[in-house]
Motif scaffolding. Structure first.
Motif, PDB file in Angstrom:
ATOM      1  N   VAL A  82       0.874  -1.167   0.000  1.00 40.24           N
ATOM      2  CA  VAL A  82       0.000   0.000   0.000  1.00 40.24           C
ATOM      3  C   VAL A  82       0.914   1.220   0.000  1.00 40.24           C
ATOM      4  N   LEU A  83       0.625   2.165  -0.891  1.00 43.47           N
ATOM      5  CA  LEU A  83       1.463   3.336  -1.111  1.00 43.47           C
ATOM      6  C   LEU A  83       0.691   4.580  -0.702  1.00 43.47           C
ATOM      7  N   THR A  84       1.291   5.385   0.134  1.00 41.38           N
ATOM      8  CA  THR A  84       0.670   6.630   0.566  1.00 41.38           C
ATOM      9  C   THR A  84       1.233   7.772  -0.263  1.00 41.38           C
ATOM     10  N   PRO A  85       0.410   8.478  -1.044  1.00 42.62           N
ATOM     11  CA  PRO A  85       0.921   9.571  -1.874  1.00 42.62           C
ATOM     12  C   PRO A  85       1.536  10.674  -1.024  1.00 42.62           C
ATOM     13  N   ARG A  94      -2.844   0.562  -3.836  1.00 38.29           N
ATOM     14  CA  ARG A  94      -2.144  -0.705  -3.727  1.00 38.29           C
ATOM     15  C   ARG A  94      -1.385  -0.999  -5.017  1.00 38.29           C
ATOM     16  N   GLN A  95      -0.294  -1.709  -4.872  1.00 37.24           N
ATOM     17  CA  GLN A  95       0.509  -2.091  -6.031  1.00 37.24           C
ATOM     18  C   GLN A  95       1.133  -3.455  -5.774  1.00 37.24           C
ATOM     19  N   ARG A  96       1.013  -4.331  -6.748  1.00 35.23           N
ATOM     20  CA  ARG A  96       1.600  -5.653  -6.641  1.00 35.23           C
ATOM     21  C   ARG A  96       2.969  -5.653  -7.314  1.00 35.23           C
ATOM     22  N   MET A  97       3.949  -6.219  -6.642  1.00 37.18           N
ATOM     23  CA  MET A  97       5.295  -6.300  -7.190  1.00 37.18           C
ATOM     24  C   MET A  97       5.735  -7.761  -7.207  1.00 37.18           C
ATOM     25  N   ARG A  98       6.172  -8.225  -8.389  1.00 41.83           N
ATOM     26  CA  ARG A  98       6.726  -9.567  -8.498  1.00 41.83           C
ATOM     27  C   ARG A  98       8.162  -9.486  -9.003  1.00 41.83           C
ATOM     28  N   TRP A  99       9.008 -10.311  -8.410  1.00 42.37           N
ATOM     29  CA  TRP A  99      10.457 -10.266  -8.677  1.00 42.37           C
ATOM     30  C   TRP A  99      10.971 -11.673  -8.906  1.00 42.37           C
ATOM     31  N   PRO A 110      -0.179  -1.747 -10.709  1.00 46.79           N
ATOM     32  CA  PRO A 110      -1.033  -0.915  -9.860  1.00 46.79           C
ATOM     33  C   PRO A 110      -2.442  -1.497  -9.810  1.00 46.79           C
ATOM     34  N   GLU A 111      -3.066  -1.409  -8.654  1.00 46.75           N
ATOM     35  CA  GLU A 111      -4.389  -1.994  -8.473  1.00 46.75           C
ATOM     36  C   GLU A 111      -5.435  -1.271  -9.310  1.00 46.75           C
ATOM     37  N   GLY A 112      -6.325  -2.054  -9.895  1.00 47.68           N
ATOM     38  CA  GLY A 112      -7.473  -1.483 -10.579  1.00 47.68           C
ATOM     39  C   GLY A 112      -7.218  -0.968 -11.979  1.00 47.68           C
ATOM     40  N   GLY A 113      -6.082  -1.301 -12.584  1.00 47.40           N
ATOM     41  CA  GLY A 113      -5.794  -0.817 -13.928  1.00 47.40           C
ATOM     42  C   GLY A 113      -5.354  -1.943 -14.839  1.00 47.40           C
ATOM     43  N   SER A 114      -5.319  -1.648 -16.126  1.00 53.45           N
ATOM     44  CA  SER A 114      -4.880  -2.640 -17.105  1.00 53.45           C
ATOM     45  C   SER A 114      -3.466  -2.368 -17.577  1.00 53.45           C
ATOM     46  N   VAL A 115      -2.840  -1.324 -17.036  1.00 51.48           N
ATOM     47  CA  VAL A 115      -1.479  -0.961 -17.414  1.00 51.48           C
ATOM     48  C   VAL A 115      -0.518  -1.482 -16.347  1.00 51.48           C
ATOM     49  N   TYR A 116       0.550  -2.136 -16.783  1.00 52.52           N
ATOM     50  CA  TYR A 116       1.562  -2.593 -15.842  1.00 52.52           C
ATOM     51  C   TYR A 116       2.934  -2.461 -16.476  1.00 52.52           C
ATOM     52  N   MET A 117       3.967  -2.626 -15.646  1.00 51.73           N
ATOM     53  CA  MET A 117       5.342  -2.401 -16.092  1.00 51.73           C
ATOM     54  C   MET A 117       6.202  -3.619 -15.843  1.00 51.73           C
ATOM     55  N   ARG A 207       4.168   0.271   2.614  1.00 53.47           N
ATOM     56  CA  ARG A 207       4.038  -0.807   3.587  1.00 53.47           C
ATOM     57  C   ARG A 207       3.567  -2.071   2.881  1.00 53.47           C
ATOM     58  N   ALA A 208       4.237  -3.166   3.140  1.00 49.74           N
ATOM     59  CA  ALA A 208       3.823  -4.446   2.572  1.00 49.74           C
ATOM     60  C   ALA A 208       2.588  -4.960   3.308  1.00 49.74           C
ATOM     61  N   LEU A 209       1.611  -5.433   2.537  1.00 47.41           N
ATOM     62  CA  LEU A 209       0.413  -6.033   3.115  1.00 47.41           C
ATOM     63  C   LEU A 209       0.495  -7.551   3.120  1.00 47.41           C
TER      64      LEU A 209
END
Length: 235
Positions: A82-85, A94-99, A110-117, A207-209
């Motif tokens: 969870v990211l606080t602006p 919220r943002q999911r990160m995979r490594w 990023p949560e709720g979108g169709s765009v990712y990096m 903060r990681a959830l």
């Protein structure tokens, strides 16, 4: 649609880069896994400096500092943050990160979108994928960030241990450092290099959830077939 990057980070979020990908303005937390440099990355910045050896490159590696955290996960990870602006009035996101360790690859959703990096450190490329519009924009990774490899300490920056914590059920060591804009930050890293939390002036910014150390297959980091390639335009 606007995607905003993590307000503060070290570990797997470097300097934000602005690109127009079709009609999508991406304020992108471009992939980083322990970017080496002047400590912690700030709101829309990344640490720069130090060079390391990345497979497939010919860059020399300087000595690292042992009194510093591991800032790159040593295992495959799937983390929801969870990211606080930094700006008041904006809701946390919220943002999911995979490594993936073997491929030195990262994916940010990023949560709720169709765009990712998707970032691939071996060839230093960033792909912004817009599945809803069927487009992909691939570009060289912005800036001159260098990767601290898994199991290595960063080559530069000043880190001071200031305590311990538990975040998302994971124990972590809190390290105080200063970002590239001179802001003091407290970052909590696990023993295997996973960033769990970042705070500035007592305010939790990242903060990681949830944290999973499950293997991440190559398919997670592949650009879907059939997308139209579009050159990025810089605003």
């Amino acid at each position: 649609m606007i995607m905003r990057d993590a307000p503060v980070c070290a570990g797997l979020f470097p300097r934000a880069a602005r690109f127009f990908c079709g009609s999508v303005l991406v304020v992108a937390a471009t992939a980083c896994a322990g970017i080496s440099g002047a400590g912690m990355a700030s709101a829309q910045t990344a640490p720069v400096g130090g060079t390391v050896v990345v497979p497939g490159t010919a860059t020399a590696q300087p000595a690292t500092q042992p009194d510093a955290p591991y800032v790159t996960p040593a295992v495959d990870t799937d983390i929801t943050y969870v990211l606080t602006p930094a700006q008041d009035g904006l809701a946390p996101a919220r943002q999911r990160m995979r490594w993936q360790v073997a491929g030195l690859k990262q994916r940010l959703d990023p949560e709720g979108g169709s765009v990712y990096m998707i970032t691939t450190w071996k060839n230093r490329t960033l792909s912004v994928v817009d599945e809803s519009r069927g487009r992909v924009s691939t570009m060289p990774m912005p800036g001159q960030q260098d990767l601290t490899l898994p199991g290595q300490h960063p080559a530069s920056g000043v880190y001071v241990q200031v305590g311990q914590s538990v975040v998302a059920g994971e124990a972590c060591q809190v390290w105080r450092t200063v970002d590239t804009e001179g802001h003091e930050s407290d970052a909590c890293y696990t023993a295997d290099g996973i960033l769990l939390q970042v705070a500035q002036q007592g305010r939790i910014m990242v903060r990681a959830l949830s944290v999973s150390r499950a293997p991440q297959p190559d398919s997670v980091f592949e650009v879907p077939a059939g997308l139209v390639a579009q050159a990025p335009a810089h605003p």
